[in-house]
Motif scaffolding. Structure first.
Motif, PDB file in Angstrom:
ATOM      1  N   LEU A 182       0.828  -1.211   0.000  1.00 56.71           N
ATOM      2  CA  LEU A 182       0.000   0.000   0.000  1.00 56.71           C
ATOM      3  C   LEU A 182       0.861   1.259   0.000  1.00 56.71           C
ATOM      4  CD1 LEU A 182      -2.826  -1.241   2.345  1.00 56.71           C
ATOM      5  CD2 LEU A 182      -3.070  -0.586  -0.068  1.00 56.71           C
ATOM      6  N   ARG A 183       2.017   1.188   0.676  1.00 55.11           N
ATOM      7  CA  ARG A 183       2.909   2.361   0.629  1.00 55.11           C
ATOM      8  C   ARG A 183       3.276   2.662  -0.816  1.00 55.11           C
ATOM      9  NH1 ARG A 183       5.620   0.464   5.483  1.00 55.11           N
ATOM     10  NH2 ARG A 183       4.703   1.794   7.074  1.00 55.11           N
ATOM     11  N   SER A 184       3.512   1.598  -1.589  1.00 56.73           N
ATOM     12  CA  SER A 184       4.015   1.818  -2.949  1.00 56.73           C
ATOM     13  C   SER A 184       2.965   1.465  -4.000  1.00 56.73           C
ATOM     14  CB  SER A 184       5.275   0.980  -3.161  1.00 56.73           C
ATOM     15  OG  SER A 184       4.945  -0.381  -3.056  1.00 56.73           O
ATOM     16  N   PHE A 185       1.695   1.541  -3.639  1.00 61.36           N
ATOM     17  CA  PHE A 185       0.625   1.125  -4.553  1.00 61.36           C
ATOM     18  C   PHE A 185       0.688   1.877  -5.890  1.00 61.36           C
ATOM     19  CE2 PHE A 185      -3.623   1.921  -6.246  1.00 61.36           C
ATOM     20  CZ  PHE A 185      -4.023   0.630  -6.520  1.00 61.36           C
ATOM     21  N   GLY A 186       0.958   3.181  -5.817  1.00 56.48           N
ATOM     22  CA  GLY A 186       1.000   3.986  -7.046  1.00 56.48           C
ATOM     23  C   GLY A 186       2.066   3.480  -8.002  1.00 56.48           C
ATOM     24  N   ARG A 187       3.105   2.945  -7.424  1.00 58.33           N
ATOM     25  CA  ARG A 187       4.220   2.408  -8.195  1.00 58.33           C
ATOM     26  C   ARG A 187       3.841   1.081  -8.846  1.00 58.33           C
ATOM     27  NH1 ARG A 187       8.959   4.470  -7.954  1.00 58.33           N
ATOM     28  NH2 ARG A 187      10.706   3.076  -8.265  1.00 58.33           N
ATOM     29  N   GLY A 188       3.267   0.184  -8.022  1.00 61.31           N
ATOM     30  CA  GLY A 188       2.873  -1.127  -8.543  1.00 61.31           C
ATOM     31  C   GLY A 188       1.855  -0.977  -9.659  1.00 61.31           C
ATOM     32  N   ASP A 189       0.907  -0.078  -9.466  1.00 63.62           N
ATOM     33  CA  ASP A 189      -0.131   0.169 -10.456  1.00 63.62           C
ATOM     34  C   ASP A 189       0.500   0.655 -11.772  1.00 63.62           C
ATOM     35  OD1 ASP A 189      -2.912   0.094 -10.728  1.00 63.62           O
ATOM     36  OD2 ASP A 189      -2.993   2.289 -10.729  1.00 63.62           O
ATOM     37  N   PHE A 190       1.484   1.532 -11.639  1.00 63.27           N
ATOM     38  CA  PHE A 190       2.184   2.055 -12.814  1.00 63.27           C
ATOM     39  C   PHE A 190       2.926   0.916 -13.536  1.00 63.27           C
ATOM     40  CE2 PHE A 190       6.207   3.635 -14.579  1.00 63.27           C
ATOM     41  CZ  PHE A 190       5.743   4.573 -15.493  1.00 63.27           C
ATOM     42  N   PHE A 191       3.635   0.095 -12.771  1.00 60.91           N
ATOM     43  CA  PHE A 191       4.384  -1.005 -13.389  1.00 60.91           C
ATOM     44  C   PHE A 191       3.444  -1.946 -14.138  1.00 60.91           C
ATOM     45  CE2 PHE A 191       7.691  -0.477  -9.812  1.00 60.91           C
ATOM     46  CZ  PHE A 191       8.435   0.397 -10.586  1.00 60.91           C
ATOM     47  N   LEU A 192       2.303  -2.267 -13.517  1.00 60.36           N
ATOM     48  CA  LEU A 192       1.373  -3.195 -14.180  1.00 60.36           C
ATOM     49  C   LEU A 192       0.854  -2.605 -15.491  1.00 60.36           C
ATOM     50  CD1 LEU A 192      -0.813  -4.889 -11.408  1.00 60.36           C
ATOM     51  CD2 LEU A 192       1.122  -5.818 -12.684  1.00 60.36           C
ATOM     52  N   ALA A 193       0.568  -1.299 -15.466  1.00 56.98           N
ATOM     53  CA  ALA A 193       0.073  -0.653 -16.692  1.00 56.98           C
ATOM     54  C   ALA A 193       1.140  -0.720 -17.794  1.00 56.98           C
ATOM     55  CB  ALA A 193      -0.300   0.798 -16.401  1.00 56.98           C
ATOM     56  N   GLN A 194       2.409  -0.649 -17.402  1.00 58.93           N
ATOM     57  CA  GLN A 194       3.487  -0.712 -18.389  1.00 58.93           C
ATOM     58  C   GLN A 194       3.706  -2.142 -18.886  1.00 58.93           C
ATOM     59  OE1 GLN A 194       5.517   2.256 -19.169  1.00 58.93           O
ATOM     60  NE2 GLN A 194       3.698   3.080 -18.177  1.00 58.93           N
TER      61      GLN A 194
ATOM     62  N   MET B 267       1.452  -4.756 -18.919  1.00 60.89           N
ATOM     63  CA  MET B 267       0.329  -5.523 -19.458  1.00 60.89           C
ATOM     64  C   MET B 267      -0.452  -4.691 -20.470  1.00 60.89           C
ATOM     65  SD  MET B 267      -0.957  -7.318 -15.966  1.00 60.89           S
ATOM     66  CE  MET B 267      -1.813  -8.601 -16.850  1.00 60.89           C
ATOM     67  N   ALA B 268      -0.766  -5.282 -21.579  1.00 60.73           N
ATOM     68  CA  ALA B 268      -1.492  -4.565 -22.626  1.00 60.73           C
ATOM     69  C   ALA B 268      -2.883  -4.179 -22.132  1.00 60.73           C
ATOM     70  CB  ALA B 268      -1.593  -5.434 -23.876  1.00 60.73           C
ATOM     71  N   LYS B 269      -3.521  -5.076 -21.373  1.00 64.24           N
ATOM     72  CA  LYS B 269      -4.827  -4.744 -20.768  1.00 64.24           C
ATOM     73  C   LYS B 269      -4.845  -5.284 -19.335  1.00 64.24           C
ATOM     74  CE  LYS B 269      -7.366  -8.475 -23.164  1.00 64.24           C
ATOM     75  NZ  LYS B 269      -7.636  -9.521 -22.302  1.00 64.24           N
ATOM     76  N   PRO B 270      -5.645  -4.640 -18.464  1.00 66.32           N
ATOM     77  CA  PRO B 270      -5.638  -5.071 -17.061  1.00 66.32           C
ATOM     78  C   PRO B 270      -6.024  -6.543 -16.934  1.00 66.32           C
ATOM     79  CG  PRO B 270      -6.934  -3.056 -17.347  1.00 66.32           C
ATOM     80  CD  PRO B 270      -6.597  -3.548 -18.714  1.00 66.32           C
ATOM     81  N   VAL B 271      -5.424  -7.224 -15.972  1.00 65.78           N
ATOM     82  CA  VAL B 271      -5.739  -8.632 -15.743  1.00 65.78           C
ATOM     83  C   VAL B 271      -7.201  -8.746 -15.292  1.00 65.78           C
ATOM     84  CG1 VAL B 271      -4.830  -8.522 -13.380  1.00 65.78           C
ATOM     85  CG2 VAL B 271      -4.997 -10.714 -14.498  1.00 65.78           C
ATOM     86  N   SER B 272      -7.892  -9.764 -15.823  1.00 63.92           N
ATOM     87  CA  SER B 272      -9.336  -9.845 -15.577  1.00 63.92           C
ATOM     88  C   SER B 272      -9.656 -10.247 -14.139  1.00 63.92           C
ATOM     89  CB  SER B 272      -9.971 -10.840 -16.553  1.00 63.92           C
ATOM     90  OG  SER B 272      -9.310 -12.079 -16.414  1.00 63.92           O
ATOM     91  N   ASP B 273      -8.747 -10.962 -13.469  1.00 64.00           N
ATOM     92  CA  ASP B 273      -9.025 -11.418 -12.101  1.00 64.00           C
ATOM     93  C   ASP B 273      -8.393 -10.438 -11.103  1.00 64.00           C
ATOM     94  OD1 ASP B 273      -9.568 -14.452 -10.599  1.00 64.00           O
ATOM     95  OD2 ASP B 273      -8.492 -12.871  -9.516  1.00 64.00           O
ATOM     96  N   VAL B 274      -9.245  -9.764 -10.297  1.00 63.71           N
ATOM     97  CA  VAL B 274      -8.709  -8.709  -9.404  1.00 63.71           C
ATOM     98  C   VAL B 274      -7.823  -9.274  -8.306  1.00 63.71           C
ATOM     99  CG1 VAL B 274     -10.260  -6.762  -9.699  1.00 63.71           C
ATOM    100  CG2 VAL B 274     -10.978  -8.663  -8.277  1.00 63.71           C
TER     101      VAL B 274
ATOM    102  N   ILE C  30      -5.756 -11.731  -8.654  1.00 62.39           N
ATOM    103  CA  ILE C  30      -4.436 -11.919  -9.283  1.00 62.39           C
ATOM    104  C   ILE C  30      -3.738 -10.565  -9.420  1.00 62.39           C
ATOM    105  CG2 ILE C  30      -3.332 -12.488 -11.512  1.00 62.39           C
ATOM    106  CD1 ILE C  30      -3.873 -14.972  -9.876  1.00 62.39           C
ATOM    107  N   ARG C  31      -4.508  -9.549  -9.766  1.00 57.07           N
ATOM    108  CA  ARG C  31      -3.906  -8.205  -9.847  1.00 57.07           C
ATOM    109  C   ARG C  31      -3.286  -7.828  -8.488  1.00 57.07           C
ATOM    110  NH1 ARG C  31      -6.518  -2.783  -9.207  1.00 57.07           N
ATOM    111  NH2 ARG C  31      -4.898  -1.321  -9.824  1.00 57.07           N
ATOM    112  N   CYS C  32      -4.033  -8.121  -7.430  1.00 59.30           N
ATOM    113  CA  CYS C  32      -3.525  -7.785  -6.081  1.00 59.30           C
ATOM    114  C   CYS C  32      -2.289  -8.608  -5.747  1.00 59.30           C
ATOM    115  CB  CYS C  32      -4.619  -8.008  -5.034  1.00 59.30           C
ATOM    116  SG  CYS C  32      -5.987  -6.859  -5.261  1.00 59.30           S
ATOM    117  N   LEU C  33      -2.299  -9.870  -6.142  1.00 61.43           N
ATOM    118  CA  LEU C  33      -1.121 -10.716  -5.904  1.00 61.43           C
ATOM    119  C   LEU C  33       0.090 -10.136  -6.644  1.00 61.43           C
ATOM    120  CD1 LEU C  33       0.198 -13.363  -4.874  1.00 61.43           C
ATOM    121  CD2 LEU C  33      -0.614 -14.476  -6.962  1.00 61.43           C
ATOM    122  N   LEU C  34      -0.121  -9.687  -7.884  1.00 62.48           N
ATOM    123  CA  LEU C  34       0.976  -9.082  -8.655  1.00 62.48           C
ATOM    124  C   LEU C  34       1.497  -7.819  -7.961  1.00 62.48           C
ATOM    125  CD1 LEU C  34      -0.376  -9.568 -12.291  1.00 62.48           C
ATOM    126  CD2 LEU C  34       1.777 -10.502 -11.380  1.00 62.48           C
ATOM    127  N   LEU C  35       0.579  -7.021  -7.418  1.00 61.15           N
ATOM    128  CA  LEU C  35       1.005  -5.793  -6.723  1.00 61.15           C
ATOM    129  C   LEU C  35       1.872  -6.135  -5.513  1.00 61.15           C
ATOM    130  CD1 LEU C  35      -2.373  -3.825  -6.881  1.00 61.15           C
ATOM    131  CD2 LEU C  35      -0.243  -3.129  -7.971  1.00 61.15           C
TER     132      LEU C  35
END
Ligand SMILES: C[S@@+](CC[C@H](N)C(=O)[O-])C[C@H]1O[C@@H](n2cnc3c(N)ncnc32)[C@H](O)[C@@H]1O
Length: 441
Positions: free
Chosen positions: A68-80, A82-89, A91-96
């Motif tokens: 959560l401290r670095s959420f803005g960072r993880g979100d940015f990395f995922l956007a870079q 992945m072509a489209k957001p992962v459909s399973d939320v 899994i997205r949280c696990l990636l973060l």
């Protein structure tokens, strides 16, 4: 904030073997926070009770806080990545969670990827194992490039929402970067000595015997060089001390209480500042809070610290409705430690910066104005009211008090260290706090 909460408690080092279940637990917490739950509430809801829950808890909390401290960072990395957001939320949280860990512990990179894939096996029938593996390995391959791109994205770089960054820049043009940076650090753990039970010097001797190094802050405060669970603090259960940030310890000092005074702590739970007032002088105290569950924490703290007496009352009530709890006898001192955005303590509650919305500031400023306007008639002429927030947003602080003075001709600000107010900005020594001392003519 509960002074005895585990928020300042560091997690013990956890082994890589425990990482997969801890990753899953942390991903569930992040999922709950992204759905609007606070981290504390999510923690109570999602972690299994019993031995597994308690064994996993420190590691899960450590991962969730870091994510959560670095959420803005993880979100940015995922956007870079992945072509489209992962459909399973989930899994997205696990990636973060895994991305935050990869940045924090680069030396464990391959264990982290392996354990994240193991955790992914338990989600959505394991359908995303390959995706998790691929995304994390791509992160490692492109890391240098991604890190330099993150520097050009304010949310990824400063790890706060864009609106928050804009607001802090506007309110603190000289210090905005330092405030944001402090919001991403691990908070210090500071103790306040209960001088009714021991002296500051004797308490320090006990800390030293326990192998705990600490620096003096003010008359009764000791900042630990390294946070520890409260169970390791000598005499904590016996009430020798409380956990209270050095910035919060300013409140009782600023209120300038004297023995025999009638004092109101209008927003008192969990009782950190109220207890400090009672430790400093033999006053008559009404500790009020609108939240019944939190009000019980005041009683618990007073019991541990030995502060109950016939001159101390704890009540549940709305500070903005004095008719429902006031006996008509004016108070000589009032502490109005009002509910606020808590923007000065985000490093203790990293979920807050992502849960808050810009409209929350208006909501809080209206509630604060309602409380202090209602409290003012309960203050005796010549009496003092200390207005306090743990915020760094001007609307809740200086602007709030300027408007209050405009509405009340019989109110004046008393200087604090020759300034009209005290705005503590979060740093290595203390959290962000605001204090204004008002006197009734
Ligand atoms: C910043 S916390 C107080 C911390 C406390 N003074 C301490 O040092 O431990 C604000 C408190 O205000 C309480 N609160 C919110 N709205 C209130 C209201 N209208 N009247 C009384 N208490 C209120 C909340 O339940 C919360 O416990």
């Amino acid at each position: 904030m509960n002074p005895s909460s585990t928020l300042s408690t560091p997690a013990p080092a956890h082994t890589s073997a425990a990482l997969a279940p801890a990753f899953s637990g942390a991903a569930n917490l992040i999922l709950a926070v992204l759905s609007g739950r606070t981290l504390d509430a999510a923690l109570a809801d999602t972690l299994p009770s019993g031995a597994l829950g308690s064994a996993l808890r420190p590691a899960v909390m450590d991962l969730a806080y870091a994510t959560l401290r670095s959420f803005g960072r993880g979100d940015f990395f995922l956007a870079q990545l992945m072509a489209k957001p992962v459909s399973d939320v989930q899994i997205r949280c696990l990636l973060l969670v895994a991305l935050a860990r990869l940045e924090a512990r680069p030396e464990q990179a391959y264990v982290i990827v392996d354990q994240a894939v193991t955790a992914a096996a338990g989600i959505a029938a394991g359908n995303f194992k390959g995706l998790v593996n691929g995304v994390l390995r791509n992160f490692l391959r492109q890391q240098n490039d991604l890190l330099s791109r993150a520097k050009t994205n304010p949310v990824a770089n400063f790890q706060h929402p864009a609106w928050w960054i804009t607001r802090i820049k506007k309110d603190h043009p000289q210090h905005w970067q330092a405030i944001l940076a402090a919001g991403n650090t691990h908070p210090p753990m500071t103790l306040r000595v209960n001088r009714r039970r021991t002296t500051s010097a004797d308490f320090f001797t006990q800390l030293t015997k326990q192998g705990l190094a600490a620096q003096a802050v003010g008359e009764l405060g000791w900042r630990l060089d390294k946070p520890v669970p409260v169970a390791q603090i000598p005499g904590f259960a016996q009430g020798l001390c409380s956990v209270q940030d050095a910035g919060a310890q300013r409140a009782a000092q600023l209120l300038e209480i004297a023995p025999g005074q009638r004092v109101l702590d209008a927003c008192a739970a969990p009782g950190g500042k109220a207890a400090h007032l009672l430790e400093l002088a033999d006053i008559s105290l009404l500790a009020l809070d609108s939240d019944p569950a939190r009000a019980t924490l005041i009683a618990d703290n007073f019991t541990r610290l030995g502060l109950h007496s016939e001159r101390v009352a704890i009540r549940t009530g709305d500070a903005a409705l004095p008719d429902t709890w006031w006996d008509g006898q004016p108070f000589e001192r009032i502490l109005a430690d009002v509910p606020c955005t808590a923007s000065g303590v985000v490093r203790r509650h990293p979920d807050a910066k992502w849960l808050r919305r810009p409209t929350d500031i208006d909501r809080f400023t209206r509630a604060q104005a309602r409380i202090i306007d209602a409290l003012w008639p309960t203050l005796a002429p010549g009496g003092k009211m200390l207005y306090a927030t743990c915020s760094v947003f001007n609307a809740e602080n200086d602007a709030q008090i300027a408007a209050f003075i405009g509405r009340h001709a019989d109110a004046q600000r008393l200087p604090i260290n020759a300034a009209p107010f005290e705005q503590l900005l979060p740093n290595a020594d203390h959290d962000g706090f605001f204090y204004a001392l008002l006197q009734k003519n």
